[in-house]
Write a protein that holds these residues in place. Structure first.
Motif, PDB file in Angstrom:
ATOM      1  N   ARG A  60     -11.816  58.242  60.214  1.00  0.00           N
ATOM      2  CA  ARG A  60     -12.457  59.547  60.026  1.00  0.00           C
ATOM      3  C   ARG A  60     -11.929  60.272  58.796  1.00  0.00           C
ATOM      4  O   ARG A  60     -12.668  61.013  58.129  1.00  0.00           O
ATOM      5  CB  ARG A  60     -12.253  60.416  61.280  1.00  0.00           C
ATOM      6  N   ARG A  82     -18.525  65.183  57.404  1.00  0.00           N
ATOM      7  CA  ARG A  82     -19.011  63.809  57.567  1.00  0.00           C
ATOM      8  C   ARG A  82     -19.844  63.345  56.374  1.00  0.00           C
ATOM      9  O   ARG A  82     -19.800  62.170  56.000  1.00  0.00           O
ATOM     10  CB  ARG A  82     -19.817  63.698  58.858  1.00  0.00           C
ATOM     11  N   THR A 100     -17.077  60.395  63.999  1.00  0.00           N
ATOM     12  CA  THR A 100     -18.169  60.924  63.182  1.00  0.00           C
ATOM     13  C   THR A 100     -19.444  61.138  64.001  1.00  0.00           C
ATOM     14  O   THR A 100     -20.472  61.526  63.448  1.00  0.00           O
ATOM     15  CB  THR A 100     -18.479  59.973  62.009  1.00  0.00           C
TER      16      THR A 100
END
Length: 526
Positions: free
Chosen positions: A130, A68, A85
């Protein structure tokens, strides 16, 4: 009004009626086609999730190649907006996959259809945000199809919702509210901006791609399909069986170009012409699914063509599946009780009515935006300053294998070295030669691995390469411990010391090989 006046009014009405009927035949969709499209969309969403799940840890968790923190640097907006996330743990991502899968099943069955479509849209957009580095045109198309379908009455026929309403007809009140406008019984079609948006999206993709292909050399010269099948990294299950006959492959090139340029007939034509063109395109996409490794693009494109099939096709389908459909309807009637008389009353009903009234407006705005954006993509319309300041439309076109297919076969070397000098393929898990030559390179394990790794050969950004190497250290360690493929578990001291990733390009014409090192990382202490 005199008889003459009445006759004159009738005469004026007839052309208008004919125009409306012609538009309905071209921009309207049979509600059964929408139902079949809904089922196909649900199946494609499930297939997409299943394919992504193979690399769930690699691409969507903090233990993978794009943690992330790395995503936040590369795509701050996506990192903030993506539900995926919220946590970097595999179990949390797996839970979101399961929720998305349940929504896709509900969509396919037509249970709480609009809610299922909305949940599918949100989770699909979140999943794509993502990890934007593994996306292709098929992902963009799938997202837009789900969004367009959300505005259509996908649950009006062949659905649990239709059974619960006790009304499986195309022109019931619910259908009218959902669609914005449902054509009358004479036409039996769902018409309006929402249906037009769904159909126009597909036509725009084909036309845009046709224009892009003509800007190259290989497609007009009839060489493009032959070049595509020389790329071994694109070979699907049957890709290696395609005959290497130049005449046949040249005919396939011109045939596909012809289909692309005939694609406006999907809207301009009706009846059997439209059905024949949609059927030919659908068969072509399904053949691509068997011969090319291009992710969900082929099956998504096939699903997108379903709404174009006219009523006579669905009449025949209903006759064939009538016995099975009857049994399923009886089962659904026993399992799902109709809503109570008070359901949908009061404030909730008022909100639904206002939302339904807004759907045609939203669809009309999106339709105009679709045409304008793709005009900018093709350079036919100059991008306004506010658009140009945040994005370059020409970099976001439907350029599948356009203007020319690649002429370099893209392969990869991912080599992990153990403490005792053994070497393991960090992507596949089997042992490799101690002095691994470029000729020992392999195609990428999946289309998404290819999308992720090939840009790093041109721009080996350490911010992205370092997490990749760390993930491959862990991956190779799992193989060395006996948890992976091949015979890597028999490699003496299984401690992984280092990992090296190189991109190998082989010219499809002269065989010249080029090796670009993406990066080397130490695995000590992991």
């Amino acid at each position: 009004m005199t008889t003459a006046d009445a006759g004159e009014a009738t005469g004026r009405a007839r052309p208008a009626s004919r125009v409306r009927a012609a538009l309905s035949r071209r921009l309207g969709v049979d509600p059964r086609a929408l139902a079949a499209f809904r089922v196909a969309l649900g199946v494609v969403l499930l297939a997409d999730l299943a394919l992504r799940a193979r690399n769930l840890t690699a691409f969507y968790t903090d233990a993978g190649a794009l943690p992330r923190a790395t995503l936040a640097e590369a795509s701050p907006l996506g990192a903030r907006l993506s539900l995926h996330t919220v946590s970097g743990e595999p179990w949390a991502v797996a839970l979101l996959f399961l929720v998305a899968g349940a929504a896709a099943v509900a969509l396919a069955a037509g249970y709480r259809t609009r809610v299922a479509a909305a949940v599918s849209l949100v989770l699909l957009a979140s999943l794509q945000a993502r990890n934007p580095f593994v996306l292709n045109a098929g992902d963009t198309l799938l997202l837009q199809l789900v969004g367009s379908g959300l505005l259509c009455p996908l649950g009006a026929r062949w659905s649990v919702d239709a059974v619960r309403r006790r009304g499986d007809g195309p022109a019931d009140a619910t259908g009218k509210r959902e669609a914005g406008r449902v054509a009358g019984p004479a036409s039996g079609r769902v018409a309006g901006p929402a249906a037009a948006l769904l159909l126009s999206l597909v036509a725009v993709v084909y036309v845009s791609n046709a224009v892009e292909k003509l800007r190259g050399i290989a497609w007009p010269a009839g060489e493009a399909v032959e070049r595509v099948f020389r790329l071994t990294y694109l070979h699907g299950p049957l890709g290696g069986l395609v005959p290497e006959w130049s005449v046949l492959l040249s005919a396939a090139t011109y045939g596909w170009l012809a289909l692309l340029f005939a694609s406006p007939l999907l809207i301009a034509a009706a009846g059997r012409v439209r059905a024949a063109l949609a059927g030919t395109l659908l068969a072509a996409h399904l053949s691509m699914a068997l011969t090319l490794q291009i992710g969900v693009f082929s099956v998504t494109s096939a699903a997108a063509l379903v709404p174009f099939f006219p009523p006579f096709v669905w009449d025949r389908v209903e006759r064939v599946v009538a016995p099975a459909a009857g049994r399923l309807r009886e089962l659904a009637e026993r399992r799902f009780a109709p809503p109570s008389r008070t359901e949908g009353s009061g404030a909730a009903s008022a909100v639904r009515e206002r939302a339904a009234a807004a759907i045609p407006v939203v669809a009309a705005v999106l339709l105009v935006a679709l045409v304008a954006w793709n005009g900018m993509v093709l350079g036919l319309v100059e991008a306004p300053d506010p658009v140009a300041s945040v994005s370059d439309p020409t970099e976001r076109g439907w350029d599948m294998f356009a203007p020319d297919p690649p002429s370099t076969d893209a392969l990869v070397l991912a080599t992990a070295t153990t403490a005792d000098g053994e070497r393991i393929d960090a992507l596949y898990g089997d042992r490799v030669a101690r002095d691994r030559p470029p000729g020992d390179a392999r195609a990428y394990p999946t289309a998404r691995w290819r999308k992720f790794l090939t840009p790093l050969a041109d721009d080996p950004d350490p911010a992205r390469v370092d997490p990749l190497l760390a993930h491959l250290c862990d991956r190779a360690a799992g193989f060395a411990d006996g948890g992976g493929a091949g015979d890597a578990g028999d490699a003496g001291d299984g401690r992984i010391q280092s990992v090296t990733v190189s991109a190998v390009g082989v010219d499809v014409y002269d065989g010249e090989t080029r090796v670009e090192e993406v990066g080397t990382g130490s695995c000590s202490g992991r």
